[in-house]
Design a protein around this motif. Sequence first.
Motif, short mmCIF file in Angstrom:
data_model
loop_
_atom_site.label_atom_id
_atom_site.label_comp_id
_atom_site.label_asym_id
_atom_site.label_seq_id
_atom_site.Cartn_x
_atom_site.Cartn_y
_atom_site.Cartn_z
N LYS A 6 0.91 -1.06 -0.02
CA LYS A 6 0.03 -0.18 0.01
C LYS A 6 0.83 1.24 0.00
O LYS A 6 0.52 2.39 -0.84
CB LYS A 6 -0.72 -0.07 1.23
CG LYS A 6 -1.63 1.18 1.24
CD LYS A 6 -2.86 1.03 2.42
CE LYS A 6 -3.64 2.13 2.55
NZ LYS A 6 -4.81 1.89 3.86
N GLU A 7 1.88 1.36 0.78
CA GLU A 7 2.83 2.30 1.00
C GLU A 7 3.50 2.67 -0.49
O GLU A 7 3.78 3.77 -0.82
CB GLU A 7 3.74 2.27 2.12
CG GLU A 7 3.33 2.06 3.43
CD GLU A 7 2.65 0.83 3.51
OE1 GLU A 7 2.92 -0.16 3.02
OE2 GLU A 7 2.12 0.45 4.90
N VAL A 8 3.99 1.69 -0.99
CA VAL A 8 4.53 1.91 -2.40
C VAL A 8 3.58 2.26 -3.40
O VAL A 8 3.95 3.40 -4.19
CB VAL A 8 5.05 0.47 -2.72
CG1 VAL A 8 5.88 0.72 -4.08
CG2 VAL A 8 6.33 -0.10 -1.83
N ARG A 9 2.28 1.78 -3.34
CA ARG A 9 1.61 1.87 -4.42
C ARG A 9 1.09 3.61 -4.32
O ARG A 9 1.07 4.55 -5.29
CB ARG A 9 0.24 1.31 -4.21
CG ARG A 9 -1.13 1.87 -5.07
CD ARG A 9 -2.03 0.73 -4.74
NE ARG A 9 -3.52 1.15 -5.39
CZ ARG A 9 -4.18 2.20 -4.92
NH1 ARG A 9 -3.98 2.57 -3.63
NH2 ARG A 9 -5.30 2.44 -5.32
N ALA A 10 0.92 4.11 -3.01
CA ALA A 10 0.66 5.63 -2.64
C ALA A 10 1.57 6.49 -3.24
O ALA A 10 1.34 7.65 -3.65
CB ALA A 10 0.19 5.64 -1.24
N GLN A 11 2.84 6.05 -2.84
CA GLN A 11 3.94 6.87 -3.22
C GLN A 11 4.37 6.73 -4.74
O GLN A 11 4.56 8.12 -5.19
CB GLN A 11 5.33 6.36 -2.64
CG GLN A 11 6.55 7.13 -2.90
CD GLN A 11 6.46 8.51 -2.17
OE1 GLN A 11 5.68 8.73 -1.24
NE2 GLN A 11 7.13 9.51 -2.84
N ASN A 12 3.96 5.96 -5.33
CA ASN A 12 3.88 5.93 -6.91
C ASN A 12 2.89 7.02 -7.49
O ASN A 12 3.27 7.68 -8.45
CB ASN A 12 3.70 4.35 -7.33
CG ASN A 12 4.99 3.62 -7.19
OD1 ASN A 12 5.95 4.15 -7.09
ND2 ASN A 12 4.71 2.36 -7.48
N ILE A 13 1.74 6.87 -6.88
CA ILE A 13 0.67 7.70 -7.30
C ILE A 13 0.96 9.14 -7.14
O ILE A 13 0.60 10.02 -8.01
CB ILE A 13 -0.59 7.35 -6.66
CG1 ILE A 13 -1.10 5.84 -7.21
CG2 ILE A 13 -1.78 8.33 -6.99
CD1 ILE A 13 -2.23 5.38 -6.46
N LEU A 14 1.54 9.51 -5.90
CA LEU A 14 1.75 10.78 -5.41
C LEU A 14 2.83 11.37 -6.65
O LEU A 14 3.07 12.64 -6.88
CB LEU A 14 2.57 10.82 -4.12
CG LEU A 14 2.96 12.15 -3.74
CD1 LEU A 14 1.77 13.44 -3.63
CD2 LEU A 14 3.36 12.21 -2.35
N GLN A 15 3.87 10.46 -6.81
CA GLN A 15 5.03 10.98 -8.02
C GLN A 15 4.57 11.24 -9.18
O GLN A 15 4.93 12.09 -9.67
CB GLN A 15 6.07 9.83 -7.75
CG GLN A 15 6.84 9.79 -6.55
CD GLN A 15 7.69 8.74 -6.40
OE1 GLN A 15 7.73 7.73 -7.40
NE2 GLN A 15 8.71 8.70 -5.47
N LYS A 16 3.47 10.37 -9.48
CA LYS A 16 3.04 10.58 -10.94
C LYS A 16 2.06 11.68 -11.03
O LYS A 16 2.33 12.53 -11.85
CB LYS A 16 2.03 9.39 -11.28
CG LYS A 16 2.83 8.12 -11.60
CD LYS A 16 1.69 7.03 -11.89
CE LYS A 16 2.60 5.56 -12.12
NZ LYS A 16 1.54 4.58 -12.53
N ILE A 17 1.34 12.12 -9.82
CA ILE A 17 0.68 13.51 -9.81
C ILE A 17 1.16 14.71 -9.93
O ILE A 17 1.30 15.72 -10.44
CB ILE A 17 -0.28 13.19 -8.73
CG1 ILE A 17 -1.43 12.37 -8.79
CG2 ILE A 17 -0.86 14.52 -8.33
CD1 ILE A 17 -2.40 12.09 -7.81
N GLN A 18 2.49 14.49 -9.18
CA GLN A 18 3.40 15.78 -8.91
C GLN A 18 4.09 16.00 -10.42
O GLN A 18 4.57 17.12 -10.58
CB GLN A 18 4.22 15.41 -7.89
CG GLN A 18 4.10 15.27 -6.56
CD GLN A 18 5.02 14.99 -5.64
OE1 GLN A 18 5.88 14.44 -5.96
NE2 GLN A 18 5.09 15.32 -4.36
#
Length: 225
Positions: A85-97
Amino acid sequence: MDEQQILIGLDYSVASKDVIEILIDAADDTEIFQEIARANTLRPEILQLLYEHPDTPEDVKSLITGSLHLPAKAATEVARVERPKEVRAQNILQKIQALSVSDRVQLAMKGSREVRGILIKDTNKEVMLAVLDNQKITDTEIELIARNRSIHDEALRRISKNREWLKHYAVVHALVTNPKTPPGISVGLVNEIKTKDLIILEKNKNVPDVIRAATKRLLTARKPK
């Protein structure tokens, strides 16, 4: 934001590939896969993205197979990749940024709760306000936004103008007790606050003096004659 921007933001057929990838990565339910597939029948790059995504339902893949003229893959051939879950959330955040402002606006209007939670904190006001235009936003999310003392006051103004949201006492209470809410809005909502909460509000030094003064007057008026 004008009407044309809103319409573009609500249309999957013109959303960028990057936006769609985030939408399906952070999807709350499987309906979005069907909606994106049907809206992009003439965009093979989007259909390919859906087809290869591990979360895409089999019925959607079958729909895409015909459009791309691909052989149907057996369910066992497409392995679901489980990510922490933590890796998935971080990936999404990076893509959004990495998205442009216009893409973030589109994403804010269609994104899942996870995406809305990220974009409501966006430093760009247009992006942040677009989250409030998301048709899936819940009353609980609106209450949390109304309580947020670091939110842009324009978001609080927008919430205060929505009659449906103001039908919920928790939202009204959040606006009145948030020191970031413009006093002109808070004072107009004080009368909606329950007496037991007014007693607490009168002693709340975080809210503007004008709110406490209005609270005191209302408490006096509500006292039995």
